[in-house]
Design an enzyme around this catalytic site. Structure first.
Site, short mmCIF file in Angstrom:
data_model
loop_
_atom_site.label_atom_id
_atom_site.label_comp_id
_atom_site.label_asym_id
_atom_site.label_seq_id
_atom_site.Cartn_x
_atom_site.Cartn_y
_atom_site.Cartn_z
N SER A 121 0.95 -1.26 -0.06
CA SER A 121 0.01 0.14 -0.04
C SER A 121 0.80 1.21 0.15
O SER A 121 0.46 2.23 -0.53
CB SER A 121 -0.80 0.11 1.26
OG SER A 121 -1.65 -1.32 1.46
N HIS A 142 -1.84 -3.67 -6.17
CA HIS A 142 -2.49 -3.17 -5.20
C HIS A 142 -4.06 -3.34 -5.29
O HIS A 142 -4.75 -2.94 -6.03
CB HIS A 142 -2.39 -1.82 -4.92
CG HIS A 142 -3.21 -1.18 -3.65
ND1 HIS A 142 -4.24 -0.12 -3.89
CD2 HIS A 142 -3.01 -1.02 -2.53
CE1 HIS A 142 -4.50 0.08 -2.68
NE2 HIS A 142 -3.84 -0.60 -1.77
N GLU A 154 -4.69 -2.08 -8.96
CA GLU A 154 -3.88 -1.21 -9.33
C GLU A 154 -2.55 -1.92 -9.64
O GLU A 154 -2.13 -2.69 -9.02
CB GLU A 154 -3.54 0.12 -8.46
CG GLU A 154 -4.62 0.71 -8.16
CD GLU A 154 -4.49 1.90 -7.23
OE1 GLU A 154 -4.05 2.95 -7.71
OE2 GLU A 154 -4.46 1.68 -5.93
N ASN A 192 -5.62 5.03 -2.77
CA ASN A 192 -5.15 5.43 -1.60
C ASN A 192 -4.89 6.90 -1.19
O ASN A 192 -4.88 7.46 -0.16
CB ASN A 192 -3.85 4.71 -0.77
CG ASN A 192 -4.75 3.45 -0.15
OD1 ASN A 192 -5.63 3.25 0.08
ND2 ASN A 192 -3.61 2.25 -0.09
N1 LIG Z 1 -5.45 -4.73 4.78
C1 LIG Z 1 -5.76 -3.88 3.40
O1 LIG Z 1 -6.81 -3.37 3.28
C2 LIG Z 1 -4.95 -4.07 2.40
C3 LIG Z 1 -5.27 -3.44 1.08
C4 LIG Z 1 -4.24 -3.32 0.06
C5 LIG Z 1 -2.93 -4.08 0.24
N2 LIG Z 1 -2.63 -4.22 1.48
C6 LIG Z 1 -1.26 -4.63 1.42
O2 LIG Z 1 -1.24 -5.87 1.61
C7 LIG Z 1 -0.29 -6.70 2.35
C8 LIG Z 1 -0.90 -7.65 3.32
O3 LIG Z 1 -1.75 -6.98 4.26
P1 LIG Z 1 -2.82 -7.70 5.26
O4 LIG Z 1 -3.88 -6.83 5.38
O5 LIG Z 1 -3.44 -8.98 4.39
O6 LIG Z 1 -1.88 -8.17 6.14
P2 LIG Z 1 -2.12 -9.17 7.40
O7 LIG Z 1 -1.56 -8.75 8.75
O8 LIG Z 1 -3.62 -9.36 7.58
O9 LIG Z 1 -1.64 -10.45 7.07
C9 LIG Z 1 -0.27 -10.65 6.72
C10 LIG Z 1 0.22 -12.10 6.93
O10 LIG Z 1 1.46 -12.47 6.35
C11 LIG Z 1 2.00 -13.57 7.28
N3 LIG Z 1 3.17 -13.24 7.26
C12 LIG Z 1 4.15 -12.47 7.63
N4 LIG Z 1 5.46 -12.29 7.53
C13 LIG Z 1 5.49 -13.60 6.48
C14 LIG Z 1 6.71 -14.33 5.91
N5 LIG Z 1 7.77 -13.75 6.01
N6 LIG Z 1 6.30 -15.41 5.21
C15 LIG Z 1 4.89 -15.78 5.08
N7 LIG Z 1 3.88 -15.58 5.68
C16 LIG Z 1 4.20 -14.21 6.51
C17 LIG Z 1 1.40 -13.32 8.51
O11 LIG Z 1 1.44 -14.52 9.39
C18 LIG Z 1 -0.16 -12.73 8.31
O12 LIG Z 1 -0.93 -14.25 8.08
C19 LIG Z 1 0.59 -5.69 3.13
O13 LIG Z 1 1.57 -5.13 2.52
C20 LIG Z 1 -0.55 -4.40 3.05
O14 LIG Z 1 -0.01 -3.07 2.84
C21 LIG Z 1 -3.50 -4.38 2.66
#
Ligand SMILES: NC(=O)c1ccc[n+]([C@@H]2O[C@H](COP(=O)([O-])OP(=O)(O)OC[C@H]3O[C@@H](n4cnc5c(N)ncnc54)[C@H](O)[C@@H]3O)[C@@H](O)[C@H]2O)c1
Length: 292
Positions: A121, A142, A154, A192
């Site tokens: 993000s 994204h 995106e 965003n």
């Molecule tokens: N939440 C949102 O609305 C959103 C929207 C768009 C993009 N994003 C991006 O997507 C990405 C994930 O966000 P999220 O909200 O799903 O996070 P989250 O915290 O819900 O999930 C992350 C997962 O990754 C796992 N993890 C962490 N390190 C790891 C590794 N080294 N190997 C394997 N698994 C690992 C964790 O155990 C967890 O289950 C981020 O970069 C975030 O910025 C999030």
């Protein structure tokens, strides 16, 4: 027709990873979901299976389609299970060091022509690719959250991304029903840049007593035609994630509209992070990441 050799590998079974795995499996790809956390993996797989069941109950998928989509998903906590993937889609914590190290590890496991997609993000796609031997194969994506429900993705090149890698990424996204826009590798991409200040102003409106959680959500869905109001959306996104994304965009853009209002800090300190903890602006009787 599948454009990418199966399986599609998704790393991270959190909010975005489980949503993206749902999209890939529904789109016909055998999908392997890898997470370091057994507990995180179990919750992600539970969210995916519940989503397909709900889609069947709502008549959005036939019973056969739902069961076939379900059967295409498997989980693992062993990264070597990603070795045969045609594309690896990374969706782990928003942390540059974690993403860089992981992508390097993935590159040492997968085939030379496996494509890599990174979900971020606020981070630079170029920076995430910077430790790779072949940064040309990494594309920034994204997805909008919830990924199975919102169609837009995106797409952003890093400085060394090959045009062919980006084009294949877009073809893959279209093959799973997504609408794509190409944007620049800049903080917040397109969505965003306006979503975060808007969500902050909805939170400020609530905190100042302009409306209730329900009335503001109703006003937004009724007047603006959004599929859900800001507080339902923030509960899915996670208040901790909103705080992190908003703060990082503020730090990079120095625009006060991005700074998270104090109510966000209060909710995060109280552990009211949204759906994943069972309580955010609303209360939930389960901690699935999206769906119901
Ligand atoms: N939440 C949102 O609305 C959103 C929207 C768009 C993009 N994003 C991006 O997507 C990405 C994930 O966000 P999220 O909200 O799903 O996070 P989250 O915290 O819900 O999930 C992350 C997962 O990754 C796992 N993890 C962490 N390190 C790891 C590794 N080294 N190997 C394997 N698994 C690992 C964790 O155990 C967890 O289950 C981020 O970069 C975030 O910025 C999030």
């Amino acid at each position: 027709m599948n454009l990418i050799q199966s399986p599609v590998a998704v790393i991270g079974a959190g909010t975005m990873g489980s949503g993206i795995a749902t999209v890939a499996a529904r789109g016909g790809y055998d999908t392997v979901v890898y997470d370091v956390s057994e507990q995180g993996l179990t919750r992600g797989l539970d969210t995916i299976r519940s989503f397909f069941e709900k889609s069947r109950d709502l008549g959005k998928l036939t019973a056969e389609e739902a069961s076939a989509a379900n059967a295409r998903v498997r989980g693992t906590t062993d990264i070597t299970d990603l070795a045969t993937a045609g594309v690896v889609i990374e969706a782990v914590f928003e942390d540059l060091a974690v993403k860089k190290e992981l992508m390097g590890q993935v590159e040492s496991i997968v085939a030379a022509d496996t494509l890599l997609h990174t979900n971020t993000s606020t981070l630079s796609v170029t920076a995430i690719a910077s430790g790779l031997k072949h940064p040309d194969r990494l594309v920034g994506t994204h997805y909008c959250n919830p990924a199975p429900l919102l169609s837009l993705v995106e797409v952003a090149d890093g400085r060394h991304t090959a045009t062919s890698a980006r084009e294949t990424c877009i073809e893959f996204l279209r093959s799973v029903g997504k609408t794509t826009v190409v944007t620049k590798d800049r903080p917040g991409f397109i969505v965003n840049r306006f979503l975060i200040p808007w969500e902050n102003s909805c939170i400020q409106a609530l905190d100042s007593g302009l409306g209730t959680i329900e009335s503001i959500d109703t006003a937004v869905t009724g007047a603006l035609g959004h599929p859900m109001g800001p507080f339902r959306l923030l509960d899915i996104v996670g208040l901790d994630i909103h705080q992190q994304v908003a703060t990082r965009l503020y730090e990079q853009l120095r625009d006060p509209r991005f700074f998270p209002p104090p109510m966000v800090e209060r909710m995060v300190s109280a552990g009211d992070l949204g759906r994943k903890t069972g309580r955010g602006f609303y209360e939930y009787d389960n901690t699935r990441l999206f769906g119901s």
